[in-house]
Design an enzyme around this catalytic site. Structure first.
Site, PDB file in Angstrom:
ATOM      1  N   TRP A 178       0.510  -0.986   0.035  1.00  0.00           N
ATOM      2  CA  TRP A 178       0.172  -0.437   0.175  1.00  0.00           C
ATOM      3  C   TRP A 178       0.831   1.237   0.168  1.00  0.00           C
ATOM      4  CZ3 TRP A 178      -0.962  -3.326   4.667  1.00  0.00           C
ATOM      5  CH2 TRP A 178      -1.586  -3.740   4.382  1.00  0.00           C
ATOM      6  N   HIS A 179       1.789   1.376  -0.439  1.00  0.00           N
ATOM      7  CA  HIS A 179       3.234   2.445  -0.687  1.00  0.00           C
ATOM      8  C   HIS A 179       2.856   3.122  -2.159  1.00  0.00           C
ATOM      9  CE1 HIS A 179       5.599   0.528   2.876  1.00  0.00           C
ATOM     10  NE2 HIS A 179       4.336   0.935   3.108  1.00  0.00           N
ATOM     11  N   TYR A 180       2.139   3.235  -2.580  1.00  0.00           N
ATOM     12  CA  TYR A 180       1.464   3.596  -4.245  1.00  0.00           C
ATOM     13  C   TYR A 180       1.501   5.027  -3.523  1.00  0.00           C
ATOM     14  CZ  TYR A 180      -3.263   3.618  -2.159  1.00  0.00           C
ATOM     15  OH  TYR A 180      -3.878   3.174  -1.836  1.00  0.00           O
TER      16      TYR A 180
END
Length: 587
Positions: free
Chosen positions: A521-523
């Site tokens: 979830w580090h987009y």
């Protein structure tokens, strides 16, 4: 014994903020948080004496990781309206407890704190839908950015170093190191990820223990708690307030943000407006998915895309939604012949080859876990089902169910070593699917499109395998030293998903990387500096519109970005106040 239990209970209660102890009574601590349907009553204190129209100095769209500290800071001197599409996190057990980390991600109901989306690459992902944003649904690991990132984005290092502690003193904790994490730490050092830097928030090569949003009782502290630092007389927070678009005055040379249209929990439409001051602003803090989407729905974006959906053009900008990136992650399953406690990320190995190594354990030991997920890396959580939906045939689903039933119980007892690529070169894009803000846009990340990213994954998997083969880990897990091929074979089976398998998955590390890619979830990206915003994060070609979130990043800061996004909210709030008021800002 009874006295000890009583003392423990008192210590636990005293560690909770009033909102946590109060659950649904958070109104006493945060009287400015209201449901969106109460809009007029909640904001009437800001009505001007010579007009019936309610107006604000700042309207912030998105009460997430950046939006909450930003709102708390700006409210010290100006009236602020913070609009959040989700609800409050305070009485949500799936948000509050470490042991329920995975459940929040599996909840796909319309009111869930987590909203799943599937990139066109086939990787299932998640975005937050709750006051506090991603700090409510992530793994809690906290670290600062490396100094190079701060230089590259052009931030004032002194103000940065004032802003991080403002966050840390309120919601960040030193973890009690789990035994699994201790064995992982020793194994990292054993395979050369050194030196050991101890407990630190700083981003330093080697092995370290970072901060966490979970306190010693396993309770999560989120960005929403930073609102306790706000001036309650100057802040209105509306939950279940879904902004439809930004409103513009287009009579001048540049489009000028005037306010927003939003709908409340009952579906009723409302308008909120800025004051007439030229320094008043609408600030988008909707995240890397929501902010590019909001810009386009408001008429700012590529002309052809807006025309395709019959959206009124406010400003053509071909770069909105471009440069989307997500740090690809792969995991290696670690079997164990002993029970292990639940632990999320506490220890991290920061290598010089552009790879971060992390670990989790114990999320597969309850009966519910065995039926519905495989630890932190779970198909049901939505991180491993990487086959596109249209390819999910009934036959594939039945095969998935059968493989899962055939898994031995031991497969659920261990943990995972996680390998994440720092600063991926591969990038993609975001496009609108329709004009409904509630629906996810189409997102493509192009994982491993660039060969350098794939090579770093291979290097990372090799390091992860060495960590698991280390004597420290084999002594802890009480398992024989496994071969790399056996590890990969267990990982392919344990990380059950619907992706088509290749016969060389366990022999070709490149194929293993491609077939088992997941997300943490580090987009980021979609509104880059110099293309969509200027260095002060003001939207190019407009007046009174700014963006403060990770959509402006061209790389993810540090091993985990949340610390820097939290800091960013405080940093930009202080910067705005000082530019408007100078020393009188008193921040």
């Amino acid at each position: 014994m009874a006295v000890k239990l009583f003392i423990c209970l008192i210590l636990w209660l005293s560690s909770l903020s009033p909102l946590q102890g109060g659950g649904d009574n958070y109104e006493f601590r945060y009287p400015f948080i209201k449901r969106a349907s109460s809009f007029w009553a909640a904001s009437s204190s800001f009505s001007s004496s010579n007009t019936d129209e309610v107006s604000y100095d700042y309207i912030i769209v998105g009460g997430g990781t950046a939006g909450c500290p930003l709102a708390a800071t700006l409210s010290q001197n100006f009236s602020v309206l913070l609009l959040e599409r989700g609800g409050v996190p305070f009485s949500n057990a799936n948000v509050s407890f470490l042991g329920n980390f995975h459940i929040a991600l599996t909840d796909t109901s319309p009111t869930s704190a987590s909203q799943p989306f599937i990139s066109t690459d086939g990787v299932i992902n998640a975005r937050a839908r709750v006051l506090g944003g991603g700090t409510c649904i992530n793994a809690g690991f906290y670290t600062r950015a490396n100094s190079g990132f701060i230089r590259r984005v052009g931030w004032d290092a002194r103000l940065v170093n004032e802003s991080y502690p403002w966050v840390e003193k309120q919601i960040v904790h030193q973890p009690k190191l789990a035994q699994w994490q201790g064995a992982f730490k020793d194994s990292l050092l054993d395979v050369g990820v050194s030196p050991y830097n101890g407990f630190t928030y700083d981003h330093i090569y080697g092995t370290k223990v970072g901060g966490t949003l979970f306190d010693r009782f396993g309770r999560r502290h989120t960005a929403a708690e930073l609102l306790a630092s706000a001036n309650p007389k100057m802040l209105t927070v509306l939950v279940y307030a879904t902004v439809q678009k930004v409103l513009f005055d287009q009579t001048g040379k540049r489009p000028r943000a005037m306010g927003v249209i939003f709908k409340d929990e009952n579906g009723n439409q409302h308008q909120a407006f800025l004051t007439n001051n030229r320094r008043s602003e609408v600030i988008l803090s909707c995240g890397a998915i929501g902010t590019p989407q909001m810009l386009m729905l408001s008429g700012i974006g590529p002309r052809a895309e807006l025309q395709k959906l019959n959206l009124s053009m406010v400003l053509h900008n071909e770069f909105v939604g471009k440069g989307m990136a997500d740090n690809p992650m792969n995991s290696v399953f670690v079997p164990t012949n002993r029970p292990v406690e639940m632990s999320l990320i506490q220890t991290v190995g920061i290598t010089k080859m552009g790879v971060y190594i992390e670990s989790s354990s114990g999320f597969g030991q309850s009966q519910d876990s065995i039926r519905c997920h495989h630890g932190i890396m779970s198909a049901e959580i939505g991180q491993l089902a990487t086959i596109p939906p249209k390819q999910r045939t009934p036959e594939a689903i039945q095969a998935f169910i059968k493989r899962k039933r055939d898994l031995p119980h031991e497969a659920f007892k261990g943990g995972f070593i996680l390998e994440k690529i720092a600063s991926p070169i591969s990038t993609g894009h975001l496009n609108l699917v329709n004009t409904n803000i509630d629906d996810n846009p189409s997102v493509t990340f192009n994982y491993f499109r660039h060969p350098r990213d794939l090579q770093r994954c291979v290097d990372g998997i090799r390091t992860a395998a060495k960590v698991i083969q280390s004597k420290h880990f084999t002594d802890f897990t009480k398992c024989d030293k496994p071969t790399v091929e056996k590890l990969l074979n267990m990982s392919v089976k344990a990380n059950i998903n619907l992706i088509p398998k290749h016969i060389n998955d366990t022999k070709s590390l490149e194929q293993f990387c491609k077939d088992t890619v997941i997300t943490i979830w580090h987009y980021h990206g979609g509104c880059h500096v110099g293309k969509v915003v200027n260095p002060d994060l003001k939207v190019l070609g407009t007046n009174r519109l700014r963006i403060v979130d990770g959509s402006t990043f061209s790389e993810s800061p540090g091993t985990n970005p949340q610390g820097t996004v939290l800091m960013m909210g405080r940093y930009m709030g202080v910067k705005i106040l000082r530019r408007r008021l100078g020393k009188a800002a008193n921040v």
